[in-house]
Scaffold this motif. Structure first.
Motif, short mmCIF file in Angstrom:
data_model
loop_
_atom_site.label_atom_id
_atom_site.label_comp_id
_atom_site.label_asym_id
_atom_site.label_seq_id
_atom_site.Cartn_x
_atom_site.Cartn_y
_atom_site.Cartn_z
N PHE A 2 9.47 68.09 19.69
CA PHE A 2 9.37 67.33 20.93
C PHE A 2 7.93 67.41 21.43
O PHE A 2 7.41 68.52 21.64
N LEU A 3 7.32 66.28 21.60
CA LEU A 3 5.97 66.21 22.16
C LEU A 3 6.12 65.68 23.57
O LEU A 3 6.77 64.66 23.79
N LEU A 4 5.53 66.36 24.51
CA LEU A 4 5.72 66.02 25.91
C LEU A 4 4.39 65.85 26.61
O LEU A 4 3.54 66.75 26.57
N HIS A 5 4.22 64.70 27.22
CA HIS A 5 3.07 64.48 28.09
C HIS A 5 3.58 64.47 29.53
O HIS A 5 4.50 63.72 29.85
N ILE A 6 2.98 65.28 30.35
CA ILE A 6 3.31 65.30 31.77
C ILE A 6 2.09 64.80 32.51
O ILE A 6 1.00 65.38 32.40
N ASP A 7 2.26 63.73 33.23
CA ASP A 7 1.15 63.12 33.95
C ASP A 7 0.45 64.17 34.81
O ASP A 7 1.09 65.05 35.39
N ALA A 8 -0.86 64.06 34.89
CA ALA A 8 -1.65 65.01 35.68
C ALA A 8 -1.25 64.99 37.15
O ALA A 8 -1.46 65.97 37.86
N ARG A 9 -0.64 63.90 37.60
CA ARG A 9 -0.24 63.81 39.01
C ARG A 9 1.15 64.37 39.26
O ARG A 9 1.58 64.49 40.40
N GLU A 28 -2.19 67.22 26.32
CA GLU A 28 -3.13 67.39 27.43
C GLU A 28 -2.68 66.57 28.63
O GLU A 28 -2.36 65.38 28.49
N ARG A 29 -2.66 67.19 29.79
CA ARG A 29 -2.25 66.48 31.01
C ARG A 29 -3.41 65.62 31.48
O ARG A 29 -4.54 66.07 31.60
N ARG A 30 -3.09 64.35 31.70
CA ARG A 30 -4.06 63.40 32.25
C ARG A 30 -3.29 62.29 32.93
O ARG A 30 -2.12 62.06 32.61
N PRO A 31 -3.90 61.61 33.88
CA PRO A 31 -3.18 60.53 34.55
C PRO A 31 -2.97 59.35 33.60
O PRO A 31 -3.85 59.00 32.83
N VAL A 32 -1.77 58.78 33.66
CA VAL A 32 -1.43 57.63 32.82
C VAL A 32 -0.86 56.55 33.72
O VAL A 32 0.02 56.80 34.53
N GLY A 33 -1.37 55.34 33.56
CA GLY A 33 -0.86 54.20 34.32
C GLY A 33 0.08 53.38 33.47
O GLY A 33 -0.19 53.14 32.29
N TRP A 34 1.19 52.93 34.06
CA TRP A 34 2.15 52.13 33.32
C TRP A 34 1.49 50.83 32.87
O TRP A 34 0.87 50.12 33.66
N GLY A 35 1.60 50.53 31.58
CA GLY A 35 1.04 49.31 31.02
C GLY A 35 -0.46 49.38 30.84
O GLY A 35 -1.09 48.39 30.48
#
Length: 111
Positions: A2-9, A28-35
């Motif tokens: 399981f690879l999990l990205h948790i948004d930095a926010r 690595e946690r970093r902000p991700v915007g939908w689309g």
């Protein structure tokens, strides 16, 4: 795997839980915007890690917080076994999919 990205926010408590799970690899946690391009960057990083860990993967399943599993693991495995070599990647465009795009408006980063 399981690879999990948790948004930095997002709240860091989720990252703390995931770090204690042996089958979970935190990206690595970093902000991700939908689309946004950031969403593709995180997915490509995850696929690279997955292939390095298990080069013979048949499928990679990308789920977001908006996805809910409607099938059991057994049902999903059976379905995928019948569709080896098939890609289920779909591209969404705001002009053609306004409802879904609009539903995620609160998750998009400001332009």
């Amino acid at each position: 795997l399981f690879l999990l990205h948790i948004d930095a926010r997002a709240h860091s408590a989720v990252a703390g839980w995931a770090a204690s799970e042996p089958r979970v690899h935190l990206l690595e946690r970093r902000p991700v915007g939908w689309g946004a391009a950031s969403q593709v960057e995180v997915l490509l990083e995850a696929v690279a890690i997955a292939l390095a860990a298990a080069p013979s993967l048949d499928f990679v399943i990308n789920l977001s917080d908006a996805d809910v599993a409607l099938r059991t693991g057994r049902e999903l495995s059976s379905f995928l076994a019948r569709h080896r070599g098939t890609s289920f990647v779909a591209a969404k465009f705001p002009a053609r999919d306004g409802m879904r795009y609009g539903a995620h408006a609160t998750m998009r980063t400001p332009a």
